[in-house]
Design a protein around this motif. Sequence first.
Motif, PDB file in Angstrom:
ATOM      1  N   GLU A 108       0.832  -1.259   0.186  1.00 66.10           N
ATOM      2  CA  GLU A 108       0.129   0.054   0.042  1.00 66.10           C
ATOM      3  C   GLU A 108       0.528   1.079   0.218  1.00 66.10           C
ATOM      4  O   GLU A 108       0.539   2.443  -0.439  1.00 66.10           O
ATOM      5  CB  GLU A 108      -1.111  -0.080   1.154  1.00 66.10           C
ATOM      6  CG  GLU A 108      -1.615   1.344   1.246  1.00 66.10           C
ATOM      7  CD  GLU A 108      -2.825   1.175   2.641  1.00 66.10           C
ATOM      8  OE1 GLU A 108      -3.069   1.827   2.744  1.00 66.10           O
ATOM      9  OE2 GLU A 108      -2.773   0.050   3.403  1.00 66.10           O
ATOM     10  N   ASP A 111       2.234   1.136  -3.412  1.00 64.27           N
ATOM     11  CA  ASP A 111       1.369   2.459  -4.085  1.00 64.27           C
ATOM     12  C   ASP A 111       0.599   3.658  -4.444  1.00 64.27           C
ATOM     13  O   ASP A 111       0.718   4.237  -5.551  1.00 64.27           O
ATOM     14  CB  ASP A 111       0.199   1.584  -4.390  1.00 64.27           C
ATOM     15  CG  ASP A 111       0.671  -0.030  -4.994  1.00 64.27           C
ATOM     16  OD1 ASP A 111       0.743  -0.619  -5.402  1.00 64.27           O
ATOM     17  OD2 ASP A 111      -0.305  -1.026  -4.433  1.00 64.27           O
ATOM     18  N   ASN A 112       1.297   4.736  -2.663  1.00 63.36           N
ATOM     19  CA  ASN A 112       0.706   5.287  -2.709  1.00 63.36           C
ATOM     20  C   ASN A 112       1.624   6.173  -3.447  1.00 63.36           C
ATOM     21  O   ASN A 112       1.690   7.923  -3.256  1.00 63.36           O
ATOM     22  CB  ASN A 112       0.297   6.095  -1.199  1.00 63.36           C
ATOM     23  CG  ASN A 112      -0.764   5.116  -0.768  1.00 63.36           C
ATOM     24  OD1 ASN A 112      -1.853   5.033  -1.938  1.00 63.36           O
ATOM     25  ND2 ASN A 112      -1.123   4.522   0.449  1.00 63.36           N
ATOM     26  N   CYS A 113       2.968   5.952  -3.265  1.00 65.40           N
ATOM     27  CA  CYS A 113       3.754   6.546  -3.568  1.00 65.40           C
ATOM     28  C   CYS A 113       4.348   7.168  -5.688  1.00 65.40           C
ATOM     29  O   CYS A 113       5.427   7.716  -5.744  1.00 65.40           O
ATOM     30  CB  CYS A 113       5.364   6.018  -3.398  1.00 65.40           C
ATOM     31  SG  CYS A 113       5.857   6.256  -1.455  1.00 65.40           S
TER      32      CYS A 113
END
Length: 114
Positions: A108, A111-113
């Motif tokens: 997670e 993926d958020n970066c």
Amino acid sequence: MTVPARQGLEAVDILRRGVGGEAVGPVLHDGDCDTLGFLVPPGTADGWDLPGSACTQTFGHDVSLTPDPVPPPPVVGTGWLVPPGETEPVTDPDALRAALGEAARMIEAADNCR
């Protein structure tokens, strides 16, 4: 115990970094490498409730885990990612649950970066 391949691969790495590097038992991959399957002790399916994973009781489907020679995978269309004999006989469910949770958090965050 089956999980998506990405999360499972992270969990294998996390477990291998554990004490002695032997916390992971045999691990299967499916033919398309979409999922990984961890061998866990009998009875684990009774209390397993981790979202995104599935634990299925095999009802006595016996797999010989003697290392010499390495046995064929117990499920048609799969292969050994971590073969028996190089590891613990099964993966401890508590260690697996913790590793899968850590893997999900890492995925997670990655993926958020983007």
